[in-house]
Design an enzyme around this catalytic site. Structure first.
Site, mmCIF file in Angstrom:
data_model
loop_
_atom_site.group_PDB
_atom_site.id
_atom_site.type_symbol
_atom_site.label_atom_id
_atom_site.label_comp_id
_atom_site.label_asym_id
_atom_site.label_seq_id
_atom_site.Cartn_x
_atom_site.Cartn_y
_atom_site.Cartn_z
ATOM 1 N N TYR A 144 0.876 -1.271 -0.022
ATOM 2 C CA TYR A 144 -0.098 0.002 0.044
ATOM 3 C C TYR A 144 0.823 1.402 -0.063
ATOM 4 O O TYR A 144 0.551 2.165 -1.039
ATOM 5 C CB TYR A 144 -0.968 -0.090 1.209
ATOM 6 C CG TYR A 144 -1.976 1.338 1.273
ATOM 7 C CD1 TYR A 144 -3.045 1.281 0.510
ATOM 8 C CD2 TYR A 144 -1.883 2.043 2.135
ATOM 9 C CE1 TYR A 144 -3.894 2.271 0.276
ATOM 10 C CE2 TYR A 144 -2.743 3.102 2.193
ATOM 11 C CZ TYR A 144 -3.707 3.082 1.406
ATOM 12 O OH TYR A 144 -4.576 4.401 1.293
ATOM 13 N N ASN A 173 -6.101 9.789 8.207
ATOM 14 C CA ASN A 173 -7.071 9.063 8.791
ATOM 15 C C ASN A 173 -8.363 9.757 8.745
ATOM 16 O O ASN A 173 -8.526 10.974 9.215
ATOM 17 C CB ASN A 173 -6.822 8.570 10.304
ATOM 18 C CG ASN A 173 -5.627 7.655 10.470
ATOM 19 O OD1 ASN A 173 -4.639 8.018 9.821
ATOM 20 N ND2 ASN A 173 -5.958 6.577 10.992
ATOM 21 N N VAL A 187 -10.997 3.332 14.098
ATOM 22 C CA VAL A 187 -12.372 4.149 14.394
ATOM 23 C C VAL A 187 -13.726 2.863 14.555
ATOM 24 O O VAL A 187 -14.337 2.769 15.372
ATOM 25 C CB VAL A 187 -12.860 5.105 13.870
ATOM 26 C CG1 VAL A 187 -13.982 5.754 14.232
ATOM 27 C CG2 VAL A 187 -11.489 6.303 14.047
ATOM 28 N N ARG A 210 -2.872 9.295 16.229
ATOM 29 C CA ARG A 210 -3.373 9.574 14.825
ATOM 30 C C ARG A 210 -4.275 10.776 14.981
ATOM 31 O O ARG A 210 -4.507 11.410 15.878
ATOM 32 C CB ARG A 210 -4.371 8.375 14.364
ATOM 33 C CG ARG A 210 -3.612 6.892 14.266
ATOM 34 C CD ARG A 210 -2.780 7.015 12.957
ATOM 35 N NE ARG A 210 -2.237 5.657 12.989
ATOM 36 C CZ ARG A 210 -1.112 5.292 13.361
ATOM 37 N NH1 ARG A 210 -0.442 5.998 14.143
ATOM 38 N NH2 ARG A 210 -0.543 4.036 13.219
ATOM 39 N N PRO A 273 2.883 3.159 12.101
ATOM 40 C CA PRO A 273 3.472 4.381 12.537
ATOM 41 C C PRO A 273 3.068 4.743 14.044
ATOM 42 O O PRO A 273 2.145 4.393 14.431
ATOM 43 C CB PRO A 273 2.863 5.261 11.523
ATOM 44 C CG PRO A 273 2.454 4.399 10.446
ATOM 45 C CD PRO A 273 2.155 3.002 11.050
#
Length: 311
Positions: A144, A173, A187, A210, A273
């Site tokens: 990705y 995000n 989420v 995030r 991350p």
């Protein structure tokens, strides 16, 4: 009235974009192979006479006459893009080439929905568009991350060599209605687990951060970028600069749902991350755009959606 192609138009973000374009009076062609998209997301759009659905995989050429192309097609959650990583790379790379070729043929404008994943596990925080990123080219997320990076390369090479009219955004995000219950992103995972009374899964110690952008804000930014001034290509970060740890997100969802779910901890996935936060100065300057819906309000709307889905 413009004739607009939205690839990945039956997906989470694509369905909201199609709806906005239709409400603005545009003629919309929604192309989707329904790997992660769903006809349920667009079932109300079939009532519009200016809406057309094509079941199509953008790794194959598509011949339509359009004025604008939004290229959103690609699995976006780790669960989905790691299911068939070779297919993910093909979708990003071959799909970009096919959409760029189409834009060249029809002399149209094409927008690439890139991602904050091009920054990898960033060593610069927050992330401006000028940052080149820190990406593992051979890891489990690489299909990705690198696929999207190559797509950006193709867009700018087609622009420089073939004079194709391009726009590139990097999406941070995003959440909201039309996310799938099995989406695999944080989420939706937390909300579904909380509503079902299941344990909420925290990876690592939950200290990774995030920035969460509500889908309506994102779609507005995409639309403004597509219709921005000639010669402005981006890339442009689109995201909400509010920054939250996974523990803060879980606590907020537990509070809003009234759930008694417990937190359970699992090992951090490879190359996950540790920090994500966009610098959006460029979007504010060029597009007059910044998010308006803050996390709590966006979560309330998203929880209401999942309550209906799970009822």
């Amino acid at each position: 009235m413009k004739r607009v192609l939205v690839t990945g138009g039956a997906g989470f973000i694509g369905s909201h974009l199609c709806r906005k374009l239709l409400e603005d009076g545009d003629e919309v062609i929604c192309a989707d192979n329904l790997f992660t998209g769903s006809k349920k997301n667009i079932e109300d759009l079939f009532d519009y006479s200016n809406f057309e659905f094509l079941r199509h995989d953008i790794t194959k050429e598509l011949y339509v006459e359009v004025d604008q192309i939004y290229n959103l097609a690609c699995p976006a959650s780790p669960v989905h893009y790691q299911y068939n990583p070779i297919k993910t790379v093909k979708t990003s790379v071959m799909g970009a080439m096919n959409m760029l070729g189409l834009a060249k043929r029809v002399h149209g404008r094409v927008l690439q929905a890139s991602t904050s994943e091009v920054y990898g596990n960033p060593q610069v925080h927050p992330q401006p568009e000028s940052y080149w990123g820190s990406v593992n080219p051979i890891g489990i997320r690489s299909c990705y991350d690198e696929g999207k990076r190559i797509a950006e390369t193709l867009f700018f090479d087609y622009h420089r060599q073939q004079d194709v009219d391009i726009k590139v955004i990097r999406i941070f995000n995003t959440y909201g209605p039309n996310m799938d219950t099995e989406d695999g992103r944080v989420v939706s995972n937390f909300i579904v687990q909380a509503l079902k009374g299941e344990d909420i899964t925290i990876y690592g110690r939950g200290e990774q951060t995030r920035s969460f952008c509500y889908v309506d804000d994102l779609v507005e930014g995409m639309y403004r970028m597509m219709n921005s001034r000639d010669g402005f290509t981006g890339p442009v970060n689109l995201g909400n600069p509010g920054e939250f740890t996974m523990l803060e997100l879980a606590d907020k969802i537990l509070e809003l749902t009234g759930s008694k779910s417990k937190l359970v901890y699992r090992p951090l996935p490879q190359d996950d991350p540790m920090q994500r936060k966009p610098v959006i100065d460029l979007a504010e300057k060029e597009l007059g755009w910044k998010p308006e819906i803050m996390l709590e309000e966006g979560l309330k709307r998203t929880i209401a959606y999942f309550e209906r889905r799970l009822a």
